[in-house]
Design an enzyme around this catalytic site. Structure first.
Site, PDB file in Angstrom:
ATOM      1  N   HIS A  17       0.423  11.943   6.169  1.00 40.75           N
ATOM      2  CA  HIS A  17       0.310  11.403   7.590  1.00 40.75           C
ATOM      3  C   HIS A  17      -0.974  11.961   8.372  1.00 40.75           C
ATOM      4  CE1 HIS A  17       4.868  11.989   6.844  1.00 40.75           C
ATOM      5  NE2 HIS A  17       4.769  10.632   6.975  1.00 40.75           N
ATOM      6  N   LYS A  41      19.254   7.482   8.654  1.00 39.76           N
ATOM      7  CA  LYS A  41      18.477   8.469   8.032  1.00 39.76           C
ATOM      8  C   LYS A  41      19.224   9.882   8.478  1.00 39.76           C
ATOM      9  CE  LYS A  41      14.156   6.593   6.553  1.00 39.76           C
ATOM     10  NZ  LYS A  41      12.733   6.632   6.711  1.00 39.76           N
TER      11      LYS A  41
HETATM   12  P1  ADP Z   1       9.266   6.162   8.060  1.00 39.28           P
HETATM   13  O1  ADP Z   1      10.606   6.557   7.912  1.00 39.28           O
HETATM   14  O2  ADP Z   1       8.897   5.309   9.339  1.00 39.28           O
HETATM   15  O3  ADP Z   1       8.680   5.529   6.817  1.00 39.28           O
HETATM   16  P2  ADP Z   1       7.520   8.203   7.264  1.00 39.28           P
HETATM   17  O4  ADP Z   1       7.446   9.487   7.941  1.00 39.28           O
HETATM   18  O5  ADP Z   1       8.113   8.137   5.981  1.00 39.28           O
HETATM   19  O6  ADP Z   1       8.265   7.336   8.033  1.00 39.28           O
HETATM   20  O7  ADP Z   1       6.008   7.401   7.399  1.00 39.28           O
HETATM   21  C1  ADP Z   1       5.666   6.978   8.513  1.00 39.28           C
HETATM   22  C2  ADP Z   1       4.138   6.543   8.374  1.00 39.28           C
HETATM   23  O8  ADP Z   1       3.255   6.929   7.590  1.00 39.28           O
HETATM   24  C3  ADP Z   1       4.510   4.968   7.587  1.00 39.28           C
HETATM   25  O9  ADP Z   1       3.852   3.902   8.060  1.00 39.28           O
HETATM   26  C4  ADP Z   1       4.178   5.362   6.384  1.00 39.28           C
HETATM   27  O10 ADP Z   1       3.761   4.402   5.375  1.00 39.28           O
HETATM   28  C5  ADP Z   1       3.074   6.230   6.595  1.00 39.28           C
HETATM   29  N1  ADP Z   1       2.817   7.357   5.073  1.00 39.28           N
HETATM   30  C6  ADP Z   1       3.788   8.206   5.022  1.00 39.28           C
HETATM   31  N2  ADP Z   1       2.990   9.107   4.053  1.00 39.28           N
HETATM   32  C7  ADP Z   1       2.139   8.523   3.927  1.00 39.28           C
HETATM   33  C8  ADP Z   1       0.818   8.981   3.043  1.00 39.28           C
HETATM   34  N3  ADP Z   1       0.973   9.779   1.897  1.00 39.28           N
HETATM   35  N4  ADP Z   1      -0.151   8.160   3.201  1.00 39.28           N
HETATM   36  C9  ADP Z   1      -0.360   7.180   3.974  1.00 39.28           C
HETATM   37  N5  ADP Z   1       0.623   6.796   4.961  1.00 39.28           N
HETATM   38  C10 ADP Z   1       1.668   7.416   4.662  1.00 39.28           C
END
Ligand code: ADP
Length: 161
Positions: A17, A41
């Site tokens: 992130h 969730k």
């Molecule tokens: P959500 O539940 O909305 O998917 P996340 O916290 O899992 O929320 O992810 C938020 C955003 O960050 C999403 O667009 C996800 O694809 C992106 N994301 C999560 N982990 C990574 C990573 N390791 N690299 C790049 N983008 C990521």
């Protein structure tokens, strides 16, 4: 002034992130990182904890705000004056869901664009749920999350097993 929002669950925030936040910051004038309240969730950390972890992890960055919201992402984008939504794309497996979301958001608000950014390759396999599982099994998470999150996860799973 080009402002974007970067919404997600961030349960908890990872270096993946943070990589995306940096890339967005380098492209736009202001970035609002938004912790989304997703009723489908059951998160490990509260919204307040998730916001705090992000704020602490990026406290040296400028032009970045952190907030939370409960509702439609496009409504929140408009309310903070953002013209785009940032999402991270790790692998093809992310694509279908992200594609649907982006098209739905465009249908809801034609003037808000979705912008996809790719993280450094070393983060393409990283997601919050793997980190939560690893921490629950007492695995080493230091390469994946900032120190404040490492400590919080350790505390959360202290005494397990
Ligand atoms: P959500 O539940 O909305 O998917 P996340 O916290 O899992 O929320 O992810 C938020 C955003 O960050 C999403 O667009 C996800 O694809 C992106 N994301 C999560 N982990 C990574 C990573 N390791 N690299 C790049 N983008 C990521």
């Amino acid at each position: 002034m080009r402002k974007v929002i970067y919404p997600g669950s961030f349960d908890p925030v990872t270096f993946g992130h943070i990589d995306i936040i940096k890339r967005a910051r380098d492209l736009f004038d202001a970035v609002v990182v938004t912790v989304a309240v997703n009723p489908t969730k059951s998160p490990l950390f509260t919204v307040e904890e998730r916001v705090h972890f992000i704020k602490e992890s990026i406290k040296d960055f400028t032009n970045i705000q952190v907030d939370s919201f409960d509702g439609l992402v496009v409504d929140h984008a408009k309310s903070v004056g953002a013209s785009g939504i940032i999402r991270g794309l790790r692998a093809i497996s992310d694509f279908e869901f992200e594609f649907q979301m982006a098209l739905m958001n465009r249908k809801l608000a034609n003037d808000i664009a979705t912008i996809f950014l790719m993280p450094h390759e070393k983060y393409t396999y990283l997601n919050s749920s793997i980190v939560r599982n690893l921490a629950s099994l007492k695995g080493d998470i230091s390469d994946f999350v900032p120190p404040i999150v490492q400590n919080a996860l350790k505390k959360k799973f202290e005494g397990n097993n």
